[in-house]
Scaffold this active site. Structure first.
Site: not given
Ligand code: DON
Length: 318
Positions: A74, A77, A202, A254, A272
């Protein structure tokens, strides 16, 4: 090195104290878990913790496992948002995503149906970032992804930045929730075109392989409002960096963003895979990796370390 800055009290204190603070924070891993919903991520070392800091003169301080590579997830993003803003301008982007925190987890689609208009609340939750992926300029998913990669290389001053193919495939094969979100967004008129093509862009940007050093370098550019202080190169318009940094404060961690703003008080974005990109505005870029996550999906040891550092160094911007 002879810069006055390097010998300032603050830099000296960091140099002396950081290894100790890091080892104290590392212990937090026992209360966390490595992400496993993308199966490939579960291979990360649960007790690792590393931090890399860079100042505007190009001085570095590191501690812990700074050689560890991990995917941006994330954190990417923030930078696809910047590219989408540069490609389309503010009005087009905020026609498709909102500006508000959700208070829900990063992969929740709850509010898409609950609140009108049915656009994602912000560009940092999964739904919002998927909508942003569709706004990246380019004639094909390959071209869009290539533009994203080149942009990330420019901001990190690292031409070798590339994808972790295993993580990319692992996410693409286990992304039922993101896929359902994307179809929902298409039905709401937020996404146009082929859903798989948008998701491909994405998944690819989430799987860009990085180090805490790359994150610190990218963060330094944001810390100086889009103009790299080391080279003097202007990379992103200041007005867009301000938007990105504001989202990092309100939504970057978040549904723990409020607590992080109180305890740390710096713009930050987590991923993550355990990365955190943060900065002391006008001073330092900071990259952290600590794969054990807390219940909100943020690096548990990384947040602990930043809490200590901000308190000890009086860094909160508030
Ligand atoms: O779409 C997802 O779930 C992962 N590619 C990215 C989510 C993420 O990193 C949330 N962060 N803490």
């Amino acid at each position: 090195m002879t810069s006055a800055h390097q010998y300032s009290n603050e830099w000296d204190k960091l140099n002396q104290q950081l290894p100790k603070w890091l080892e104290q924070s590392r212990e937090q891993y026992v209360n966390g878990k490595v992400a496993s919903y993308i199966p490939e991520l579960s291979k990360a070392p649960i007790n690792a913790l590393g931090i890399h800091m860079i100042d505007s003169y190009g001085n570095h301080i590191t501690a812990g496992e700074t050689k560890l590579t991990f995917t941006m997830q994330s954190i990417s993003k923030v930078f696809t948002l910047l590219l989408a803003l540069m490609d389309n301008g503010k009005d087009v982007v905020f026609d498709k995503v909102g500006m508000e925190p959700t208070g829900d987890s990063f992969n929740s689609m709850l509010k898409l149906e609950l609140v009108q208009p049915g656009i994602p609340f912000n560009p940092l939750i999964n739904a919002g970032a998927i909508a942003i992926s569709s706004l990246i300029a380019g004639g094909s998913p390959e071209e869009k992804s290539e533009r994203v990669l080149q942009f990330f290389r420019k901001l990190s001053f690292n031409d070798t930045l590339t994808y972790d193919k295993a993580v990319y495939h692992s996410e693409a094969e286990s992304a039922d929730l993101n896929r359902s979100m994307a179809y929902f967004l298409k039905d709401n008129g937020v996404l146009k075109g082929n859903v798989d093509d948008v998701l491909d862009v994405y998944f690819r940007h989430c799987s860009i392989l990085t180090t805490s050093s790359d994150l610190a370098r990218m963060a330094l550019v944001l810390a100086y409002d889009g103009t790299d202080p080391i080279t003097g190169i202007s990379l992103v318009p200041r007005q867009y960096v301000q938007i990105a940094k504001t989202f990092m404060v309100t939504c970057g961690m978040y549904n723990a963003s409020g607590e992080f703003a109180i305890e740390v008080g710096l713009p930050a974005k987590s991923g993550v895979a355990g990365g955190i990109l943060t900065m002391v505005p006008g001073k330092y870029g900071i990259g952290i990796v600590g794969p054990a996550l807390n219940a909100k999906g943020n690096s548990i040891a990384g947040v602990h370390l930043l809490t200590t550092m901000s308190r000890e160094m009086d860094w909160s911007i508030f």
